[in-house]
Design a protein around this motif. Structure first.
Motif, short mmCIF file in Angstrom:
data_model
loop_
_atom_site.label_atom_id
_atom_site.label_comp_id
_atom_site.label_asym_id
_atom_site.label_seq_id
_atom_site.Cartn_x
_atom_site.Cartn_y
_atom_site.Cartn_z
N THR A 157 -3.43 4.23 -9.55
CA THR A 157 -3.08 4.31 -8.13
C THR A 157 -4.18 3.66 -7.31
O THR A 157 -5.37 3.89 -7.55
N TYR A 158 -3.78 2.82 -6.37
CA TYR A 158 -4.76 2.15 -5.51
C TYR A 158 -5.40 3.14 -4.54
O TYR A 158 -4.73 4.07 -4.08
N THR A 159 -6.66 2.90 -4.25
CA THR A 159 -7.37 3.75 -3.30
C THR A 159 -7.90 2.97 -2.11
O THR A 159 -8.46 3.55 -1.20
N SER A 160 -7.72 1.64 -2.11
CA SER A 160 -8.20 0.84 -0.98
C SER A 160 -7.32 -0.38 -0.75
O SER A 160 -6.68 -0.89 -1.68
N LYS A 161 -7.31 -0.82 0.48
CA LYS A 161 -6.56 -2.02 0.85
C LYS A 161 -7.14 -3.25 0.15
O LYS A 161 -6.42 -4.18 -0.18
N THR A 166 -0.31 3.31 -3.48
CA THR A 166 -1.18 4.46 -3.26
C THR A 166 -0.48 5.80 -3.54
O THR A 166 -1.07 6.85 -3.35
N MET A 220 0.82 -1.22 0.00
CA MET A 220 0.00 0.00 0.00
C MET A 220 0.85 1.27 0.00
O MET A 220 0.44 2.30 -0.52
#
Length: 186
Positions: free
Chosen positions: A50-54, A38, A34
């Protein structure tokens, strides 16, 4: 910065880059992943958003990273600070694979990515004896990644115009490659 500070910072960079290890990624790496997944600075040149959550990270590890044919976490003291992949290229008789890597921003510029790439090169041609060519494509504006490949012994082959879709836009990429010792040209 005084001479002693510069010297200790240089020694720290060498120590960090020499202490890296590569190992299979695990679900327990989700919090480490993460950190870089992120970060918009890290994902700027990545094909993925881009990741926004686990949950996205867990899904990625379970469904893509663990089953991947050759994906390793780049680690310092067993903490994943990035990842590196070798993906076989498809096609009948293919003897090539594509290299990809990502590293958390705070570890940029310390020789870690170069060291990881060199480690992969030293093992992948042995692990995959059919492999003759390892290649990597890098966004034309990603100068840092281009330097990594050059320092690791890859040869710049040229610019591939409108080669990849990056975040919905066709972009130019630079092709790099390195050949295995058992490669023959003919």
């Amino acid at each position: 910065m005084d001479e002693n500070s510069a010297k200790s910072e240089g020694e720290e960079k060498v120590q960090e880059s020499s202490n890296i290890t590569l190992r299979p990624i695990a679900l327990s790496d989700v919090d480490d992943l993460m950190v870089w997944a992120t970060d918009d600075r890290v994902t700027k040149f990545c094909l993925w958003e881009t990741y926004t959550s686990k949950e996205q990270a867990v899904e990625y590890i379970k469904n893509q990273a663990i089953p991947h044919p050759w994906l390793r976490a780049v680690c310092i003291r067993n903490h994943a600070i990035g990842s590196i992949t070798v993906t076989p290229c498809s096609g009948y008789g293919s003897c090539r694979a594509e290299l990809g890597y990502v590293l958390a921003h705070k570890h940029w510029g310390k020789g870690i990515a170069t060291r990881a790439v060199k480690m992969v090169v030293s093992m992948i041609f042995k692990e995959w004896p059919h492999l003759k060519r390892l290649q990597a494509v890098v966004h034309v504006e990603n100068k840092g990644s281009q330097r990594v490949l050059e320092k690791a012994g890859f040869q710049r082959e040229g610019v591939l115009r409108s080669y990849e879709l990056l975040k919905g836009k066709a972009v130019d990429m630079v092709m790099f490659s390195i050949l295995g010792n058992n490669s023959s040209v003919g």
